[in-house]
Design a protein around this motif. Structure first.
Motif, short mmCIF file in Angstrom:
data_model
loop_
_atom_site.label_atom_id
_atom_site.label_comp_id
_atom_site.label_asym_id
_atom_site.label_seq_id
_atom_site.Cartn_x
_atom_site.Cartn_y
_atom_site.Cartn_z
N UNK A 151 4.95 -4.15 9.59
CA UNK A 151 4.09 -3.33 8.74
C UNK A 151 4.86 -2.62 7.61
N UNK A 152 6.05 -2.05 7.87
CA UNK A 152 6.78 -1.45 6.74
C UNK A 152 7.18 -2.50 5.69
N UNK A 153 7.46 -3.72 6.14
CA UNK A 153 7.79 -4.79 5.19
C UNK A 153 6.59 -5.13 4.31
N UNK A 154 5.40 -5.09 4.87
CA UNK A 154 4.19 -5.33 4.07
C UNK A 154 4.02 -4.23 3.03
N UNK A 155 4.28 -2.99 3.43
CA UNK A 155 4.22 -1.87 2.48
C UNK A 155 5.23 -2.09 1.36
N UNK A 156 6.46 -2.44 1.73
CA UNK A 156 7.52 -2.67 0.75
C UNK A 156 7.16 -3.79 -0.21
N UNK A 157 6.71 -4.91 0.32
CA UNK A 157 6.38 -6.06 -0.53
C UNK A 157 5.26 -5.72 -1.51
N UNK A 158 4.24 -5.00 -1.03
CA UNK A 158 3.13 -4.62 -1.92
C UNK A 158 3.62 -3.69 -3.02
N UNK A 159 4.49 -2.76 -2.67
CA UNK A 159 5.01 -1.83 -3.68
C UNK A 159 5.93 -2.54 -4.67
N UNK A 160 6.71 -3.49 -4.20
CA UNK A 160 7.56 -4.26 -5.11
C UNK A 160 6.70 -5.04 -6.10
N UNK A 161 5.62 -5.62 -5.62
CA UNK A 161 4.71 -6.33 -6.53
C UNK A 161 4.17 -5.37 -7.58
N UNK A 162 3.77 -4.18 -7.14
CA UNK A 162 3.20 -3.20 -8.07
C UNK A 162 4.22 -2.74 -9.10
#
Length: 350
Positions: A151-162
């Protein structure tokens, strides 16, 4: 709710005074420091959360001292870890990347962006076919998959995309989130389980009911909703938030559980961090969660702080009986910083 800005500042100062080690340039593990334990049980990921907490202080106050302290700690963390931010535990690297990404957001300093992207490159190697996909928890145990690594990796990936616009990062965020949702979330209630195959038997740890896992899955759903506009992600975050109240919040007092010391001492703070985002989003359940945080904060202020030292223990309903670990103290400061934000003040006054 009045006074939480001042209380957050006070607790930040006491926290820094108690734990900062000028010689090692990282936070000590205990306060008071036990004889002979300096350097013992060095938890890399606690230091990442200490950076995050210092950035919280900057968000609230815009006082440059917080960013300078965070810079010093980031340098110390890297030095204490052998001159690299890379680590054997994927979840630890994810927390460091999330903290350093916030540092980049606030400072624009390229070193943090480069560090985050390097960590993200290494984190992606955790994905493998064991247990149908998902990110491994540890480089030495690639078949153990858990929510703390996904779950933290999903948060990180979404924020990197943004932040940087790479479409592949959004693909990663969705893929990681879906694996966690399909494998480690109760389809009936939305409650999030910790992990599977920890002992090599394929079993899910249904009895590991932690605030941490709920918080990061709520956070992942909120990030994906924010960056895709798809309502289902928000609804799934709301469902998990309701399940957290049902399972983990005391129905009479509204208090979050005492989850003990060591790593679990950080768990409530992580839940608070992502519930704060749920409240800010105005999602269903926002007012209920704002009230829960208010109750926890008032109880902590009245009963949970040692009046002589300012120490905070794993229970927010009573002062600590002895030395306090960094993990435990971080959770208390996270609660104070959450309550100092205007969005929560507004939610509790409506």
């Amino acid at each position: 709710m009045s006074g939480w800005t001042e209380r957050a500042e006070e607790l930040q100062e006491v926290f820094y005074r108690h734990y900062w080690n000028e010689r090692t340039a990282i936070m000590n593990q205990w306060y008071p420091l036990k004889e002979g334990v300096e350097g013992e049980n060095y938890y890399y990921w606690w230091q990442a959360h200490a950076i995050d907490v210092l950035v919280d202080g900057w968000d609230r106050s815009r006082d440059e001292k917080y960013l300078e302290r965070a810079r010093e700690l980031a340098r110390g963390l890297k030095a204490s870890n052998g001159g690299t931010y890379r680590h054997d535990y994927y979840d630890d690297m994810e927390w460091t990347a999330l903290a350093l990404l916030r540092m980049y957001d606030h400072t624009g300093e390229e070193e943090y962006k480069l560090a985050v992207l390097d960590l993200w490159t290494d984190i992606q190697t955790a994905w493998n076919g064991h247990m149908g996909g998902g990110l491994a928890w540890n480089k030495n145990q690639l078949d153990y998959k858990n929510t703390p690594a996904n779950a933290p990796a999903a948060i990180l990936a979404a924020r990197l995309h943004a932040r940087f616009g790479a479409e592949d990062d959004l693909v990663w965020a969705k893929r990681i989130y879906e694996w966690n949702l399909e494998n480690l979330v109760d389809p009936e209630t939305g409650f999030v389980w910790d992990g599977m195959n920890r002992l090599g038997d394929g079993r899910i740890d249904y009895d590991w009911a932690f605030t941490y896992c709920q918080g990061v899955m709520i956070g992942a759903g909120l990030e994906l909703h924010a960056h895709t506009g798809e309502i289902r992600y928000l609804r799934e975050a709301e469902r998990t938030a309701r399940a957290t109240i049902d399972r983990l919040v005391d129905p009479e007092t509204g208090m979050l559980p005492d989850e003990g010391i060591d790593d679990t001492g950080l768990f409530k703070g992580i839940l608070v961090r992502y519930v704060k985002l749920l409240i800010a989003s105005g999602a269903e359940g926002a007012e209920a969660w704002a009230d829960i945080l208010r109750r926890n904060g008032e109880t902590l202020r009245e009963l949970g702080i040692d009046r002589a030292s300012g120490a905070i223990g794993p229970s927010w309903s009573e002062p600590p009986a002895g030395p306090v670990q960094l993990s435990v103290r971080l959770s208390g400061v996270m609660l104070a910083e959450a309550l100092a934000t205007s969005v929560i003040r507004a939610a509790t006054s409506s």
